[in-house]
Motif scaffolding. Structure first.
Motif, PDB file in Angstrom:
ATOM      1  N   VAL A  95       0.861  -1.177   0.000  1.00 56.30           N
ATOM      2  CA  VAL A  95       0.000   0.000   0.000  1.00 56.30           C
ATOM      3  C   VAL A  95       0.899   1.230   0.000  1.00 56.30           C
ATOM      4  CG1 VAL A  95      -1.906  -1.164   1.192  1.00 56.30           C
ATOM      5  CG2 VAL A  95      -0.176   0.049   2.531  1.00 56.30           C
ATOM      6  N   ARG A 102      -1.949  -2.330  -3.925  1.00 60.78           N
ATOM      7  CA  ARG A 102      -3.263  -2.886  -3.602  1.00 60.78           C
ATOM      8  C   ARG A 102      -4.258  -1.795  -3.211  1.00 60.78           C
ATOM      9  NH1 ARG A 102      -3.990  -8.372  -0.213  1.00 60.78           N
ATOM     10  NH2 ARG A 102      -3.002  -9.100  -2.134  1.00 60.78           N
ATOM     11  N   ARG A 103      -3.857  -0.902  -2.311  1.00 57.12           N
ATOM     12  CA  ARG A 103      -4.701   0.240  -1.947  1.00 57.12           C
ATOM     13  C   ARG A 103      -3.797   1.435  -1.678  1.00 57.12           C
ATOM     14  NH1 ARG A 103      -9.822  -0.775  -1.710  1.00 57.12           N
ATOM     15  NH2 ARG A 103     -10.338   1.315  -0.993  1.00 57.12           N
ATOM     16  N   VAL A 120      -5.043   5.410 -11.505  1.00 59.20           N
ATOM     17  CA  VAL A 120      -5.541   4.329 -10.657  1.00 59.20           C
ATOM     18  C   VAL A 120      -6.996   4.626 -10.316  1.00 59.20           C
ATOM     19  CG1 VAL A 120      -3.267   3.808  -9.696  1.00 59.20           C
ATOM     20  CG2 VAL A 120      -4.751   5.436  -8.514  1.00 59.20           C
ATOM     21  N   ARG A 179     -11.671   4.385  -6.370  1.00 58.84           N
ATOM     22  CA  ARG A 179     -12.213   3.515  -5.317  1.00 58.84           C
ATOM     23  C   ARG A 179     -11.105   2.781  -4.549  1.00 58.84           C
ATOM     24  NH1 ARG A 179     -13.000   0.938 -10.171  1.00 58.84           N
ATOM     25  NH2 ARG A 179     -12.029  -1.125 -10.368  1.00 58.84           N
ATOM     26  N   ARG A 180      -9.896   2.774  -5.082  1.00 57.37           N
ATOM     27  CA  ARG A 180      -8.782   2.119  -4.386  1.00 57.37           C
ATOM     28  C   ARG A 180      -8.055   3.063  -3.440  1.00 57.37           C
ATOM     29  NH1 ARG A 180      -5.338  -0.117  -9.146  1.00 57.37           N
ATOM     30  NH2 ARG A 180      -3.755  -0.216  -7.502  1.00 57.37           N
ATOM     31  N   ASP A 222      -8.258   5.361  -0.014  1.00 56.54           N
ATOM     32  CA  ASP A 222      -8.933   5.723   1.234  1.00 56.54           C
ATOM     33  C   ASP A 222      -8.318   7.005   1.774  1.00 56.54           C
ATOM     34  OD1 ASP A 222     -10.381   3.374   1.062  1.00 56.54           O
ATOM     35  OD2 ASP A 222      -8.962   2.254   2.283  1.00 56.54           O
ATOM     36  N   ALA A 225      -6.953  -3.486   3.167  1.00 56.28           N
ATOM     37  CA  ALA A 225      -5.989  -3.868   2.152  1.00 56.28           C
ATOM     38  C   ALA A 225      -5.718  -5.384   2.168  1.00 56.28           C
ATOM     39  CB  ALA A 225      -4.682  -3.107   2.358  1.00 56.28           C
TER      40      ALA A 225
END
Length: 377
Positions: free
Chosen positions: A107, A145-146, A164, A167-168, A170, A375
């Motif tokens: 991440v 991944r996030r 990217v 939605r990935r 936060d 994640a």
């Protein structure tokens, strides 16, 4: 869960480093087995604070980038983390490459809205280098991944610039310890002013930032003659490490009076408590950690009306917001805050309430653990 956090350095200067060391004890107490890998020499940095928090400290200081990737890869194989978390450009690019090569989920934190027009035209930056860096960042970002962004603004902008999905990403801001920040009290104010040799009735404006183009300190110093014309006894304190803009700032300060360079300080929160106004004239920010800290201390805030700072402050109920790179308007806002003390203190009270509702360490650390869990899910 076991997390290796990769960051460029653990120096005491940057907001990313300060945010990490502030959050580390709470992450460890929440069950995160935290190891911090850093890529640059950091004499006098946060190594001991991280160890005291219960984190492992992993200097990966090999010469070339490929050697540092290999060093990170060795650490990942040895520690077998469930997650690698990268922060800042060098660590993002090298940490992602190392993590993906050993099949560890990664991440990344997005701490600034990078690669925009303001960066292409910044003093000291070459447009082709900015675009090349963006290309490498976007390429390595595809394996992440996030993402964690400090503000909604950074999330929206960087989703497009790194290609990217939004939605990935936060959004989790930085946090600070309420007890460590403290608040404005007559005793604290008098003690700090005594150490600085400032009388109780001297109007003080404070800025605390690295002396880099992004931070807009040249705009603040350019505004200062107008402030001094109206308030000849006012003093501008500049706290922060030297940088690419230092020579320009010293030249501008030489044309006026009442400007004091304090250098790097470990008592910035005390300085805030002794000031009438805290100024953040940045050209861009990812969050505006110094503005957030000033909100927590309870000092009236004047800052540039750039998206991340507006998001942090919330509204003009909490801070005076001025268009960036407008010395005349910045001077007018500073004078309004100095002359209208009642109004300024009402804004400061609202800003502190906003800080307590959004930016305390327990709140932010809990959200970061939730981010890690998401994640890994």
């Amino acid at each position: 869960m076991r997390v290796v956090y990769v960051i460029d350095s653990v120096s005491r200067v940057g907001g990313a480093e300060q945010g990490l060391v502030a959050m580390a004890p709470l992450l460890v107490r929440s069950g995160v087995e935290l190891h911090v890998a850093f890529l640059k020499e950091s004499p006098g940095g946060f190594q001991e604070e991280l160890r005291a928090a219960g984190a492992g400290v992993l200097p990966v200081l090999r010469g070339s980038r490929s050697a540092r990737v290999a060093g990170l890869r060795d650490e990942f194989r040895r520690l077998r983390p469930e997650l690698v978390h990268t922060t800042l450009y060098e660590s993002d690019v090298l940490g992602r490459a190392a993590a993906l090569s050993v099949r560890v989920p990664v991440v990344s934190s997005l701490v600034n809205a990078a690669y925009g027009p303001e960066h292409l035209h910044a003093r000291g930056l070459h447009p082709w280098k900015v675009r090349a860096a963006q290309g490498v960042d976007a390429l390595t970002a595809q394996g992440v991944r996030r993402f964690h962004a400090l503000t909604e603004h950074v999330a929206d902008v960087m989703a497009a610039r790194l290609r990217v999905p939004r939605r990935r990403i936060d959004v989790v801001p930085r946090g600070r310890d309420v007890e460590l920040l403290g608040s404005v009290t007559p005793e604290r104010r008098a003690a700090v002013r005594g150490r600085l040799g400032l009388a109780e009735d001297v109007p003080v404006v404070l800025a605390a930032a690295r002396q880099q183009y992004q931070k807009g300190l040249d705009v603040l110093v350019s505004a200062w003659p107008r402030v001094r014309a109206a308030r000849p006894d006012a003093v501008l304190l500049l706290a922060g490490s030297r940088g690419a803009e230092t020579a320009r700032l010293e030249e501008l300060a030489g044309r006026t009076s009442g400007v004091r360079f304090l250098g790097p300080r470990d008592d910035v929160f005390d300085l805030m408590a002794a000031a009438e106004v805290f100024a953040v004239p940045s050209r861009w920010e990812g969050l505006g950690s110094a503005a957030m800290e000033a909100m927590g201390v309870g000092v009236p805030l004047v800052c540039a009306d750039v998206p991340a700072l507006r998001e942090t402050a919330g509204s003009e109920e909490c801070a005076l917001l001025v268009p960036p790179e407008r010395p005349e308007e910045l001077a007018a806002a500073l004078l309004r805050a100095l002359d209208g003390r009642g109004e300024a203190l009402v804004r400061a009270k609202a800003a502190r309430a906003r800080f307590l509702g959004r930016f305390t360490l327990p709140q932010v650390s809990a959200r970061m653990v939730e981010f890690y869990e998401r994640a890994l899910a």
